[in-house]
Structure formats: C-alpha cells, structure tokens
Write an enzyme that holds these catalytic residues in place. Structure first.
Site, mmCIF file in Angstrom:
data_model
loop_
_atom_site.group_PDB
_atom_site.id
_atom_site.type_symbol
_atom_site.label_atom_id
_atom_site.label_comp_id
_atom_site.label_asym_id
_atom_site.label_seq_id
_atom_site.Cartn_x
_atom_site.Cartn_y
_atom_site.Cartn_z
ATOM 1 N N SER A 103 -37.801 10.294 -3.718
ATOM 2 C CA SER A 103 -37.292 9.539 -2.572
ATOM 3 C C SER A 103 -37.725 8.069 -2.647
ATOM 4 O O SER A 103 -37.330 7.351 -3.573
ATOM 5 C CB SER A 103 -37.764 10.201 -1.275
ATOM 6 N N ASP A 138 -28.704 18.560 -0.969
ATOM 7 C CA ASP A 138 -29.408 17.298 -0.719
ATOM 8 C C ASP A 138 -28.596 16.402 0.209
ATOM 9 O O ASP A 138 -27.375 16.267 0.052
ATOM 10 C CB ASP A 138 -29.627 16.578 -2.051
ATOM 11 N N HIS A 158 -33.480 17.751 0.188
ATOM 12 C CA HIS A 158 -34.037 16.474 -0.272
ATOM 13 C C HIS A 158 -35.388 16.665 -0.965
ATOM 14 O O HIS A 158 -35.687 15.995 -1.955
ATOM 15 C CB HIS A 158 -34.186 15.537 0.927
#
Length: 593
Positions: free
Chosen positions: A291, A514, A561
């Site tokens: 991320s 995701d 995610h």
C-alpha cells in the site's frame, strides 16, 4: 483526572464533528448484548499495573491464553460473545458498528497497553516462535492533545536478546529472531526493526518489508516464518519513520511550492530507509512494500538507484492518475487525511460487495470503466463520500479521532478491527485489535505526511504512473528527488562517463477482491516495457547483456487489499518463487563478463 483530560480534548473538535463522533460511538445503529449496562464508575477500575494482560519481555510465555492468567477477557465483544453463545447453546447476538462494549473499551483504555506489549503478543503467533524478542525502547505513554512526545529509552536494559530456535523445535531452523531500534542521524529518529536469519549460513540476499499507512511490522506475522525458510536469505521488517513503533518526530514541511511539498513528504520516509540501509551495510536488497509502503518503495527506487535486486509492490497505492487529485490544493502544514483502507471490512474484501453502497474510488472501478468505454464516454468522477471529505477538510485523521476520543477510542477502533480481522482465529483477531489500537493512539507524526502525498479518495497528487517507468533506468548517481532522469533515452556517446541501471524486475501483487485498481498495475507494465525498449535502443553491448528488467502483475487468491494477510498462503508461495528468481538472475548476471 485522566478521564477529564481526555474529555476536555474532545471539546477541541468542531461542533459538528464532535456531535457526530459522540453520536456514532454512543448510539450505534444496532445495539449489542454487551452494551446494555453502562460503564463502571472510575473507582471500580483496576489499576494500570494489574489490568495489563500481556507480558512485555521476551522471557514471558506469550502463548498462554489471557484468561488462563486471570486477566481480561478478549476485548473484541464479537469473539467473546460468540464463544459464550456456543458454550450455552444459544444463538449468537447481532452486533452494531462498534461491537466493543463500554466496559471493555474503558478497561482497555485504562490499561493503556504499550505498543511493545501488543507487538510482542502478535509476534507470538509466528510458528515455532513462542517467545519472540521484543525491545521496549519506544516507551508506552499514550500521548495527549498537548505537545507530548514518544519517549525513546536507549538504555541497555531495554534491549532485547535475540531468540534462537533449534532444528529440534523448528523444522526449518535453526533461525535467529531479533528486535532492534536502529538509531538514525538527528534528534528522535529511530526505526523499529524485526529480523530473521538462518544460523550457520552466509547471507547472500536480504528481503526488506515495508507496511502500509498507519500500520506496523506486526501485520506481517503470517509471513515471517514462511519467507525465512530459504537458505542464505535474511528478512527485515521495518516500521516506517513516524509510524508503528519507530520514533515519531514532528513532521514539518518547509517547501513553498506544490511539487516541493510533495517531494519533501516523500523524502521524509525514503531518506530514513536509505540511512537505515547504509547503517546495516546492505548493498542490494529485495524490497517489498504494501500500500503506502509500495508507493514509498517506488520513490526509493527512483531516488536511490542501484540498490535493488527486485521491487515487489503489494497492492500499492498512488499509481492511477486522477485529474481532480492532481489539481486539488495541498493542505496546510499539520493537516492529515483519511485513507480508503479504513472504509473496507473483511466481508467486502473477500466478497467484493460493499456494505451500504460503493463510494470507494477503486472498488468496482474496472467494471464502470469498461461500461463507459463501451459507450465511448469517459467514466464520470464518482463523488468522494461526504464523511470522508468532512474529516479531510477538518484536518482529522482516523488516528486523531482515536486520540481525541479518549475512553471511546477502543470502541471506535473495534468498528474496524472486528470486521477487518473477522476471518482470523479469535485470539489472533484480538491481538491485532490491541496492536492496532496501541499504534493508533500514539502521537501523530508520519500520518501527517499523507495529506501531501494523497488527495481524498487515495489518488496520488503526483501519480506513480507518471514516474514508475524510471525504476531501474536511472543514472547510478545521487538524485535529489524521486523523479525519472533521462538515462534510458540518452545515447551513451552524449554521456560516456555516466553509468546507468540496466533494469530491475518488478512484481505487482493484487488481491482478487482488492479495492486497489489492478488496472494501475497493467498500465505500469505497459510504460515500463516501453521504457525498456527505449533503453535497449541506446544501450551498449554490455548493457544489453546485463539487461535485467521485467514486469509481472499477479493476483492473490481470496484476498482483499491486505494481500499478505488475507491470502497469506498464496502470498508466501508467490514471494518464495520471486526470491528464488532473484537467485537465478544473480547467477546469470555473474556469468556476464
């Protein structure tokens, strides 16, 4: 006195936000069985010394259940109630947005578990590591709204001894597990580090792992054991500066122009990483970033070329371009933002179906883009959720809310952790809840840099899609900022004395559920491959022989995610394959004369 101080801090919020916050915390849409009774008076609270259920030292047997020690029951009301309901043969009660009861939340706030304590508990779930090493140098005092600091104790008594597992108890051992606070130059600059190495072997390769926004290295607890099985590899996991258990120096921006502010915020993180690399004596490494950590990993590769064997980006933020984010005004110093990460539950991550509508800038993006393309139209810009822009404009981050809410903080955090970690075993989800809360309530530092990097909706102000083609194609010399240079398009005759990179393999991992748009990965692949062709057209014969660039986009099964946590088994499998690929490439390059 403590309750009064935190209550007073709530008054510092704007009236509308203060009312919304208190209403959401006190009156969830659905009440819980644990919320029927009000919290006990302060006089009945246990002392901070007796309420702590975990041990902070490596010698503690962290595998013992908290209830067996006579401590508190698990803080996550959903897990506790489920166990009690099953034991009594009755139906499990339904829960609202904040499943943690008042009593449990107030008890956890009063206990004030230190980040060292909660990290230690999370790492105790690493296979074959019952007693993880945990240094306690970062202190545990929770910050107030005043200008408090996170204390850093560098005395030798606070250092943790490495823990060694033998081949008898560890089938993939012997291995050494270590926890350190690595001091950097300047005041209050330290990086929290967790490492694993194999004993009796030379270290030929290093894997360095960077977490996402507001998280910490403990979130990788399902990956440490599996990724440290390969011979001749050493694994490092770092808390980025200003996050996790690393020190939290004040974040200040000195630049006046927009691009200068963006680059200064990026440099704040990646300069610390480079200083850590030099201090550890690592020449080259395989860098994994999740991320926001993935975003910073790309920036690092651009500013500090020549130090990566491979770049692995796990659901990286900030790749796609959004004109609204690019043109939006930057915040004033001291602002912070709210990441999309805190809007998605585990159910949404696995099923792909949002609860209560799709206001996420990435969720289902591909489907809507494809529909717009069929009609020959540009996809309309979806409005950013009102609650998100309100917090954004009021300079409130999710961690600011936790800090300002005082005794309500654990209850607010439970609204995210109880849903996000619902797929884990109760004791593990409990440990991650405690770990998350202990980090969220620490003094704000690195979180304030996010406002200069991302706009509302998690689009980058300086999208990586504009810069990522420079990764692995830079001049091998110092750069002042993380931007591409002209190395790949410059004929060697125009700069005969300047050495150039000859490509870095890049792997992009996304969850098949995701909310981060995988199209950003495919778009990056196109740009990187086009840049490779330009570089080869201007390359010498030796540079062509040393060419090492490649791009791969992969999806992790049954993962949102948090690909490394949701689909840990598949993620670890892919990572081991990529690490073996590094070894194969090194042998080929070594044969080039």
């Amino acid at each position: 006195m403590r309750l009064i101080a935190h209550g007073a801090s709530l008054l510092a919020l704007p009236v509308t936000l203060r009312s919304s916050l208190l209403f959401a915390a006190l009156y969830p849409l659905r009440s819980t069985a644990a919320d029927i009774h009000p919290p006990p008076p302060l006089v009945s609270l246990p002392s901070p010394h007796t309420a702590t259920a975990y041990s902070t030292m490596a010698s503690a047997d962290s595998s013992d259940d908290v209830r067996q020690q006579g401590g508190q029951k698990p803080m996550l009301a959903r897990n506790r109630a489920k166990q009690e309901a099953e034991a009594q043969g009755r139906q499990q009660p339904k829960f609202g947005y904040f499943p943690l009861s008042y009593k449990e939340g107030l008890s956890q706030w009063w206990a004030g578990l230190a980040p060292a304590t909660t990290e230690h508990k999370v790492l105790s779930f690493v296979p074959y590591l019952r007693k993880p090493p945990t240094h306690t140098q970062t202190g545990s005092a929770p910050p107030s709204t005043n200008a408090s600091t996170m204390s850093v104790n560098t005395s030798s008594q606070k250092e943790a001894e490495p823990v060694r597992t033998s081949s008898v108890t560890d089938p993939y051992g012997p291995r050494q597990w270590d926890s350190n606070l690595v001091q950097l130059a300047g005041k209050d600059r330290y990086l929290n580090e967790f490492s694993v190495e194999r004993l009796g072997e030379e270290i030929d390769n290093n894997l360095v792992m960077l977490h996402g926004y507001g998280a910490g290295l403990g979130f990788f607890y399902k990956n440490f054991e599996g990724l440290s099985r390969l011979p001749h590899w050493k694994l490092y996991a770092l808390d980025m500066l200003g996050m996790g258990r690393s020190s939290r120096p004040p974040f200040r921006i000195h630049a006046k122009d927009k691009q200068g502010k963006i680059r200064e915020a990026e440099n704040w993180f990646i300069d610390a990483l480079e200083e850590w690399r030099i201090k550890k004596g690592i020449d080259k490494m395989t860098l994994l970033g999740h991320s926001l950590g993935g975003y910073m990993a790309v920036c690092y590769a651009l500013k500090y070329p020549g130090h990566l064997n491979k770049l692995i980006l796990a659901s990286p933020v900030g790749i796609p371009e959004d004109p609204y984010a690019v043109n939006e005004d930057l915040p004033e110093p001291g602002d912070s933002t709210l990441a999309n990460e805190f809007a998605q539950t585990q159910d949404e991550a696995i099923s792909g179906r949002p609860a209560g509508g799709d206001n996420n800038n990435f969720l289902n993006a591909k489907k809507k883009q494809d529909a717009a393309a069929e009609n020959g139209k540009q996809p309309p810009r979806r409005p950013t959720p009102k609650w998100l822009t309100t917090l954004w404009d009021a300079n409130i981050s999710p961690f600011s809310l936790v800090r300002l809410s005082g005794p309500l903080g654990p209850r607010l955090v439970s609204g995210w952790t109880s849903r996000r970690f619902s797929h884990l075993a109760p004791d593990e989800s409990q440990a991650l809840h405690d770990y998350s809360y202990s980090l969220f309530r620490q003094r704000g530092s690195g979180e304030y840099a996010l406002a200069y990097v991302l706009a509302p909706g998690a689009f980058a102000r300086s999208p990586l899609i504009r810069r990522i083609q420079g990764v692995g194609r830079q001049y091998l010399e110092p750069h002042s900022k993380p931007e591409p240079d002209a190395a790949s398009t410059t004929p060697l005759g125009d700069a005969p004395q300047r050495l150039r990179e000859t490509g870095v393999p890049i792997v992009m991992l996304y969850g098949d559920r995701d909310w981060m748009d995988i199209n950003g990965g495919y778009a990056s692949k196109e740009k990187l491959e086009a840049e490779k062709q330009k570089a080869l057209a201007n390359a010498t014969e030796r540079e062509k022989q040393l060419e090492n660039g490649s791009v791969k986009v992969t999806q992790i099964r049954n993962a949102g995610h948090h690909v490394y946590l949701d689909g840990a088994e598949h993620f670890n499998e892919e990572m081991l394959n990529e690490m073996r690929d590094v070894e194969k490439r090194q042998k080929r390059l070594a044969a080039v004369k």
